[in-house]
Enzyme design. Sequence first.
Site, PDB file in Angstrom:
ATOM      1  N   HIS A 278       0.837  -0.938  -0.234  1.00 39.17           N
ATOM      2  CA  HIS A 278      -0.143  -0.061   0.087  1.00 39.17           C
ATOM      3  C   HIS A 278       1.092   1.305  -0.065  1.00 39.17           C
ATOM      4  CE1 HIS A 278      -2.905   3.060   1.382  1.00 39.17           C
ATOM      5  NE2 HIS A 278      -4.000   2.297   0.895  1.00 39.17           N
ATOM      6  N   GLU A 331      -7.751  -4.971  -0.615  1.00 41.62           N
ATOM      7  CA  GLU A 331      -8.332  -5.615  -1.695  1.00 41.62           C
ATOM      8  C   GLU A 331      -8.055  -7.182  -1.718  1.00 41.62           C
ATOM      9  OE1 GLU A 331      -6.184  -3.096  -2.073  1.00 41.62           O
ATOM     10  OE2 GLU A 331      -7.510  -1.516  -3.477  1.00 41.62           O
TER      11      GLU A 331
END
Length: 392
Positions: A278, A331
């Site tokens: 991320h 996700e």
Amino acid sequence: MATIGDTGATGVRNPLDVPRGLAGVVVTDTALGDVRGREGFYHYRQFSALELARTRSFEDVWYLMFHGELPDRGARDGFAARVAPLRHLPEEVREALPAIARSGSVSGPLAGLRTTLSLLGATAGLRPVYDIDAGQRREDALALCAAVPTALTALHRLSQGLEPVEPRDDLPYAANYLHMLTGSAPDAERTRAVERYLVSTIDHGFNASTFTARVVASTGADVAACLVAAIGALSGPLHGGAPSRALDTLDAIGTPDRIDGWIRDRVLAGERIMGFGHPVYRTEDPRSRMLRDIARGFGGPLVDLAVEVERQVETILAELKPGRELHTNVEFYAGVVMELCGLPRTMFTPTFCAARVVGWSANILEQAEDSKIIRPAARYVGAPPPQPVPAL
């Protein structure tokens, strides 16, 4: 590094170097929330986003983002009653949906939503946020947010040769979304799992789509135009397209005995492992932690494989890329949870959009209070001007 202009007291433009992609650059103030990447924590206004996802409804958090406070029971009921009729699309838009679904059959409901929102804005006669007061801006945003799940599910069903399902005014946001998507009443466990996911993805700092929405809002454009721009940013695979791709990774691995070899081959080849890493978090993504717990509550082979893939990927990355912190992002387990809740993979990113539209709208409303247009500069690196224009 890129150069932007900063005009000093003398009026002379002074160059200022900033990181590529504006990483870490503060561009404005916000009261909507923040992401504290090193701590693995993010919040909506003054409340932990994950605590809100655990304890509150989607409508509660929507109210919080728009009004700055959590509602009591009376305010919640009043807000839900106000939103419910806004879910129904105008006849002009309903009539256009089959053609929009056909034209977006390859790119999916998210592309169709851009067209639908433009049509909704035109049909409603939305005016630029620059020309209307804060109350009307909020009304415009409320109407569009309420319509998004109806439009997304209708576009999906039409693309599958099915008739759209009308919204039910008696159902809360998440339950109504699943009802319109599947055509049947969802069970309570799956509804709550999807609702917690929706709440956890309403907002997440100045990500690409949120910043895009604010840039367009700074021009004074109408709310629909701002949301269409945000959806365009979300459609990029580096931003909103990862939940189904992370699930594709689990499909490609197939069984636990294939994890080590499959992951090592891709890491050594320099390929990205979808669902890991991320740009902000330097520790575990708190959303991933919540969704992993939800997935474990369902259980089953897919969950077992996902948990083992996560464990082995982190072990292999620690071995092959020491010092580099890479953990699962939202996700990875979002795909698992949505799969277990019966959502088709083509609706994973649209479902994310059905939540994030509230966060975008809150940011649009906040940005509209600032009359300064967002207009950075770029450093020119082409051929030195002026060059003589060649004759024909």
